[in-house]
Design a protein around this motif. Structure first.
Motif, mmCIF file in Angstrom:
data_model
loop_
_atom_site.group_PDB
_atom_site.id
_atom_site.type_symbol
_atom_site.label_atom_id
_atom_site.label_comp_id
_atom_site.label_asym_id
_atom_site.label_seq_id
_atom_site.Cartn_x
_atom_site.Cartn_y
_atom_site.Cartn_z
ATOM 1 N N TRP A 164 0.859 -1.188 0.000
ATOM 2 C CA TRP A 164 0.000 0.000 0.000
ATOM 3 C C TRP A 164 0.898 1.243 0.000
ATOM 4 O O TRP A 164 0.923 2.008 0.961
ATOM 5 C CB TRP A 164 -0.901 0.023 1.237
ATOM 6 N N PRO A 165 1.675 1.483 -1.052
ATOM 7 C CA PRO A 165 2.657 2.572 -1.035
ATOM 8 C C PRO A 165 2.018 3.958 -1.132
ATOM 9 O O PRO A 165 0.951 4.128 -1.724
ATOM 10 C CB PRO A 165 3.495 2.285 -2.287
ATOM 11 N N GLN A 166 2.699 4.928 -0.549
ATOM 12 C CA GLN A 166 2.259 6.317 -0.655
ATOM 13 C C GLN A 166 2.914 6.955 -1.873
ATOM 14 O O GLN A 166 4.077 6.711 -2.169
ATOM 15 C CB GLN A 166 2.647 7.086 0.615
ATOM 16 N N TRP A 167 2.158 7.787 -2.583
ATOM 17 C CA TRP A 167 2.685 8.465 -3.764
ATOM 18 C C TRP A 167 3.735 9.500 -3.385
ATOM 19 O O TRP A 167 3.679 10.078 -2.299
ATOM 20 C CB TRP A 167 1.555 9.151 -4.535
ATOM 21 N N LYS A 168 4.673 9.751 -4.290
ATOM 22 C CA LYS A 168 5.738 10.726 -4.059
ATOM 23 C C LYS A 168 5.402 12.094 -4.656
ATOM 24 O O LYS A 168 6.166 13.046 -4.500
ATOM 25 C CB LYS A 168 7.051 10.220 -4.677
ATOM 26 N N ALA A 169 4.290 12.196 -5.388
ATOM 27 C CA ALA A 169 3.912 13.461 -6.023
ATOM 28 C C ALA A 169 2.399 13.619 -5.939
ATOM 29 O O ALA A 169 1.701 12.766 -5.366
ATOM 30 C CB ALA A 169 4.387 13.490 -7.480
ATOM 31 N N ALA A 170 1.891 14.699 -6.498
ATOM 32 C CA ALA A 170 0.450 14.955 -6.490
ATOM 33 C C ALA A 170 0.080 15.731 -7.750
ATOM 34 O O ALA A 170 0.939 16.288 -8.437
ATOM 35 C CB ALA A 170 0.055 15.748 -5.240
ATOM 36 N N GLY A 171 -1.225 15.746 -8.059
ATOM 37 C CA GLY A 171 -1.711 16.545 -9.174
ATOM 38 C C GLY A 171 -1.129 16.111 -10.512
ATOM 39 O O GLY A 171 -0.876 14.928 -10.757
ATOM 40 N N PRO A 172 -0.876 17.088 -11.401
ATOM 41 C CA PRO A 172 -0.342 16.776 -12.733
ATOM 42 C C PRO A 172 1.000 16.051 -12.684
ATOM 43 O O PRO A 172 1.289 15.215 -13.540
ATOM 44 C CB PRO A 172 -0.201 18.159 -13.386
ATOM 45 N N ASP A 173 1.829 16.369 -11.675
ATOM 46 C CA ASP A 173 3.125 15.695 -11.556
ATOM 47 C C ASP A 173 2.939 14.202 -11.295
ATOM 48 O O ASP A 173 3.697 13.361 -11.811
ATOM 49 C CB ASP A 173 3.952 16.315 -10.435
ATOM 50 N N LEU A 174 1.944 13.854 -10.483
ATOM 51 C CA LEU A 174 1.678 12.449 -10.192
ATOM 52 C C LEU A 174 1.174 11.733 -11.441
ATOM 53 O O LEU A 174 1.596 10.607 -11.736
ATOM 54 C CB LEU A 174 0.657 12.314 -9.057
ATOM 55 N N LEU A 175 0.286 12.375 -12.177
ATOM 56 C CA LEU A 175 -0.231 11.758 -13.398
ATOM 57 C C LEU A 175 0.897 11.485 -14.383
ATOM 58 O O LEU A 175 0.958 10.408 -14.991
ATOM 59 C CB LEU A 175 -1.282 12.668 -14.037
ATOM 60 N N GLN A 176 1.820 12.438 -14.516
ATOM 61 C CA GLN A 176 2.950 12.243 -15.416
ATOM 62 C C GLN A 176 3.863 11.117 -14.928
ATOM 63 O O GLN A 176 4.357 10.310 -15.709
ATOM 64 C CB GLN A 176 3.756 13.528 -15.562
ATOM 65 N N ALA A 177 4.066 11.070 -13.618
ATOM 66 C CA ALA A 177 4.913 10.014 -13.050
ATOM 67 C C ALA A 177 4.285 8.637 -13.273
ATOM 68 O O ALA A 177 4.986 7.653 -13.570
ATOM 69 C CB ALA A 177 5.133 10.264 -11.564
ATOM 70 N N LYS A 178 2.968 8.547 -13.138
ATOM 71 C CA LYS A 178 2.276 7.275 -13.396
ATOM 72 C C LYS A 178 2.448 6.854 -14.855
ATOM 73 O O LYS A 178 2.678 5.674 -15.156
ATOM 74 C CB LYS A 178 0.786 7.406 -13.059
ATOM 75 N N ALA A 179 2.326 7.817 -15.758
ATOM 76 C CA ALA A 179 2.498 7.521 -17.179
ATOM 77 C C ALA A 179 3.921 7.054 -17.465
ATOM 78 O O ALA A 179 4.139 6.062 -18.183
ATOM 79 C CB ALA A 179 2.165 8.752 -18.020
ATOM 80 N N ASP A 180 4.893 7.755 -16.898
ATOM 81 C CA ASP A 180 6.292 7.380 -17.117
ATOM 82 C C ASP A 180 6.575 5.967 -16.609
ATOM 83 O O ASP A 180 7.266 5.181 -17.267
ATOM 84 C CB ASP A 180 7.218 8.382 -16.419
ATOM 85 N N ALA A 181 6.050 5.653 -15.428
ATOM 86 C CA ALA A 181 6.280 4.320 -14.849
ATOM 87 C C ALA A 181 5.605 3.237 -15.689
ATOM 88 O O ALA A 181 6.152 2.141 -15.875
ATOM 89 C CB ALA A 181 5.767 4.274 -13.412
ATOM 90 N N THR A 182 4.425 3.527 -16.211
ATOM 91 C CA THR A 182 3.723 2.568 -17.063
ATOM 92 C C THR A 182 4.532 2.271 -18.318
ATOM 93 O O THR A 182 4.717 1.108 -18.706
ATOM 94 C CB THR A 182 2.334 3.109 -17.444
ATOM 95 N N LEU A 183 5.045 3.320 -18.948
ATOM 96 C CA LEU A 183 5.847 3.135 -20.159
ATOM 97 C C LEU A 183 7.152 2.394 -19.854
ATOM 98 O O LEU A 183 7.610 1.568 -20.648
ATOM 99 C CB LEU A 183 6.139 4.487 -20.805
ATOM 100 N N LEU A 184 7.740 2.695 -18.696
ATOM 101 C CA LEU A 184 8.968 2.013 -18.288
ATOM 102 C C LEU A 184 8.745 0.504 -18.217
ATOM 103 O O LEU A 184 9.552 -0.284 -18.729
ATOM 104 C CB LEU A 184 9.411 2.561 -16.934
ATOM 105 N N TRP A 185 7.627 0.096 -17.602
ATOM 106 C CA TRP A 185 7.389 -1.337 -17.427
ATOM 107 C C TRP A 185 6.926 -2.014 -18.713
ATOM 108 O O TRP A 185 7.191 -3.208 -18.910
ATOM 109 C CB TRP A 185 6.394 -1.571 -16.284
ATOM 110 N N ILE A 186 6.247 -1.286 -19.579
ATOM 111 C CA ILE A 186 5.924 -1.864 -20.885
ATOM 112 C C ILE A 186 7.219 -2.215 -21.610
ATOM 113 O O ILE A 186 7.384 -3.313 -22.148
ATOM 114 C CB ILE A 186 5.065 -0.893 -21.719
#
Length: 340
Positions: free
Chosen positions: A23-45
């Motif tokens: 149950w990890p806590q996010w390191k960012a919020a708002g638009p920065d968090l959305l971008q970080a989620k996208a980056d991590a998704t692409l990294l794992w793909i």
């Protein structure tokens, strides 16, 4: 023959969230968090493709938890006033939200990560959703007063999102139901029916993942109480074999589940867990191929998919990548050994 896939979750990078936590806590919020989620998704793909996997997933990078990631987009749930509740038959305590009103979707749940994933891989795309019985076991009911009624209410919402994911171009929609081997009688009586309601109308491949849980200490301790043979699936597999769900995912390597129970899934594609998620030790390709060979005694070769035992979310990123590579190399070795 012997396609490769993961059960679903993958570790979150340290710049996105806390590492090696369920149950990890996010390191960012708002638009920065959305971008970080996208980056991590692409990294794992990219990591899954580089490892050589045939079926790609988003790694659940945009979700804090595999259940709550869905619930956050559901009206009728109070996240502001979580309560402590024993889940998985009181195996461990968790802070869970409360169902306080009729359930309905606020809108799309996973469009962002599903569409992003579809745009960045040409391979088969699998997307995971929590199953209705497992959701019911991970929330506190303060409204319905009947867990079956609440499960079917969640199943309707899951079905709405699943149909939308299919329209996004997802090839395989998998429902995660670890509760199926905790409440075996109820799973056979109404859990599978609720699962089929969640999958109603889908023309893409449907799947269900059942397991003994992530490699967290509470699950490790619980498994030590189950004896030398884990026969829980014996009560659920016949109901799944009769269902319309096409694929079933279960653990095999380093498991006490008697492998002959896979015979009860006659007619289904079986995602055989050949990678241990409760150990940091990386499997060798030979071990993976050996496990596939064992499963071939009970599963036809054209119905066997090599998979991980469960999600890899609580693991280190480095170990997870090494295990994905072992999965692909082991399946390639198995094709050499057991190919027609």
């Amino acid at each position: 023959m012997f396609e490769t896939a993961t059960a679903g979750s993958l570790p979150k990078p340290a710049w996105l969230a806390e590492t090696e936590k369920l149950w990890p806590q996010w390191k960012a919020a708002g638009p920065d968090l959305l971008q970080a989620k996208a980056d991590a998704t692409l990294l794992w793909i990219k990591a899954q493709e580089d490892a050589g996997l045939d079926v790609i997933g988003d790694g659940e990078q945009a979700r804090q938890h595999f259940v709550h990631g869905f619930l956050e987009q559901v009206d009728g749930i109070d996240f502001a006033n979580k309560v402590k509740m024993g889940i998985r038959n009181n195996r461990y305590d968790a802070m869970v939200p409360q169902v306080v009103a009729p359930l309905r979707l606020k809108g799309r749940v996973h469009a962002f990560e599903a569409q992003l994933s579809r745009a960045h891989t040409q391979r088969k795309l699998k997307f995971t959703l929590p199953g209705p019985m497992t959701i019911v076991d991970t929330v506190a009911d303060r409204f319905y007063g009947d867990k079956v009624k609440m499960a079917f209410a969640f199943a309707e919402l899951l079905n709405q999102e699943a149909l939308a994911l299919q329209a996004d171009g997802v090839d395989i929609i998998q429902f995660d139901e670890p509760a199926f081997n905790v409440y075996m009688k109820e799973a056979a009586e109404w859990g599978v029916a609720a699962l089929e309601r969640a999958a109603q109308g889908l023309t893409c491949t449907t799947a269900v993942h059942i397991c003994y849980g992530y490699g967290i200490q509470a699950n490790v301790d619980w498994k030590q109480t189950l004896g030398e043979e884990w026969r829980q699936y014996e009560q659920v597999f016949p109901a799944l074999a009769r269902s319309s769900i096409r694929q079933v995912s279960l653990e095999c390597f380093h498991s006490h589940v008697p492998p002959d129970l896979m015979k009860l899934l006659d007619g289904k594609d079986v995602m055989v867990g050949v990678i241990d998620v409760a150990s940091e030790v990386v499997e060798t390709p030979e071990q993976v191929a050996d496990t596939i060979g064992l499963a071939l005694k009970y599963v036809p070769r054209d119905r066997l998919i090599a998979c991980t035992n469960c999600g890899l979310a609580p693991m280190s990123r480095e170990v997870a990548v090494a295990k994905l590579e072992a999965l692909a190399k082991g399946a390639a070795l198995a094709r050499q050994r057991y190919g027609a």
